[in-house]
Design a protein around this motif. Structure first.
Motif, PDB file in Angstrom:
ATOM      1  N   MET A   1       0.763  -1.158  -0.143  1.00  0.00           N
ATOM      2  CA  MET A   1       0.147  -0.100  -0.032  1.00  0.00           C
ATOM      3  C   MET A   1       0.801   0.902  -0.094  1.00  0.00           C
ATOM      4  O   MET A   1       2.012   1.204   0.834  1.00  0.00           O
ATOM      5  CB  MET A   1      -0.836  -0.035   1.242  1.00  0.00           C
ATOM      6  N   PRO A   2       0.747   2.213  -0.777  1.00  0.00           N
ATOM      7  CA  PRO A   2       1.420   3.425  -0.890  1.00  0.00           C
ATOM      8  C   PRO A   2       1.437   4.202   0.436  1.00  0.00           C
ATOM      9  O   PRO A   2       0.279   4.278   1.029  1.00  0.00           O
ATOM     10  CB  PRO A   2       1.027   4.291  -2.052  1.00  0.00           C
ATOM     11  N   VAL A   3       2.440   5.034   0.985  1.00  0.00           N
ATOM     12  CA  VAL A   3       2.617   5.512   1.860  1.00  0.00           C
ATOM     13  C   VAL A   3       1.836   7.102   1.554  1.00  0.00           C
ATOM     14  O   VAL A   3       2.612   7.828   0.701  1.00  0.00           O
ATOM     15  CB  VAL A   3       3.923   5.722   2.642  1.00  0.00           C
ATOM     16  N   ARG A   4       1.140   7.533   2.561  1.00  0.00           N
ATOM     17  CA  ARG A   4       0.882   9.049   2.163  1.00  0.00           C
ATOM     18  C   ARG A   4       1.768   9.973   2.544  1.00  0.00           C
ATOM     19  O   ARG A   4       2.162   9.686   3.956  1.00  0.00           O
ATOM     20  CB  ARG A   4      -0.535   9.100   2.848  1.00  0.00           C
ATOM     21  N   ALA A  50      -0.008   5.099   8.843  1.00  0.00           N
ATOM     22  CA  ALA A  50       1.067   4.493   7.856  1.00  0.00           C
ATOM     23  C   ALA A  50       2.192   3.763   9.092  1.00  0.00           C
ATOM     24  O   ALA A  50       2.915   2.825   8.435  1.00  0.00           O
ATOM     25  CB  ALA A  50       1.433   5.149   6.969  1.00  0.00           C
ATOM     26  N   PHE A  51       2.412   4.484  10.007  1.00  0.00           N
ATOM     27  CA  PHE A  51       3.788   4.129  10.862  1.00  0.00           C
ATOM     28  C   PHE A  51       3.446   3.996  12.662  1.00  0.00           C
ATOM     29  O   PHE A  51       2.259   4.413  12.674  1.00  0.00           O
ATOM     30  CB  PHE A  51       4.832   5.429  10.611  1.00  0.00           C
ATOM     31  N   MET A  52       4.335   3.424  13.137  1.00  0.00           N
ATOM     32  CA  MET A  52       4.156   3.357  14.621  1.00  0.00           C
ATOM     33  C   MET A  52       5.159   3.600  15.113  1.00  0.00           C
ATOM     34  O   MET A  52       6.313   3.461  14.736  1.00  0.00           O
ATOM     35  CB  MET A  52       3.658   1.934  14.935  1.00  0.00           C
ATOM     36  N   TRP A  53       5.249   4.490  16.411  1.00  0.00           N
ATOM     37  CA  TRP A  53       6.358   4.741  17.207  1.00  0.00           C
ATOM     38  C   TRP A  53       6.059   4.774  18.799  1.00  0.00           C
ATOM     39  O   TRP A  53       4.722   5.176  18.955  1.00  0.00           O
ATOM     40  CB  TRP A  53       6.831   5.979  16.954  1.00  0.00           C
TER      41      TRP A  53
END
Length: 63
Positions: A1-4, A50-53
């Motif tokens: 899936m593309p990252v926005r 889209a990310f996790m931190w």
């Protein structure tokens, strides 16, 4: 899936190193900022879809 990609730099709020860190890329010394500052940066500008931190991670990772 593309990252926005977010266009926050256009607003002049972040520098290039902070943007790269939010995308999970290396570079700069942003990853060595105090945890409180990193957490505030992530909460304000991080792409939570889209990310996790979380504390203890050097940079955000793709989901």
């Amino acid at each position: 899936m593309p990252v926005r990609k977010r266009k926050v730099r256009r607003l002049g709020l972040l520098d290039a190193d902070e943007e790269a860190w939010l995308r999970g890329e290396g570079g700069g010394f942003v990853q060595f900022m105090p945890w409180d500052e990193l957490e505030a940066l992530w909460e304000a500008y991080g792409d939570h879809d889209a990310f996790m931190w979380r504390r203890g991670m050097y940079r955000p990772e793709p989901r």
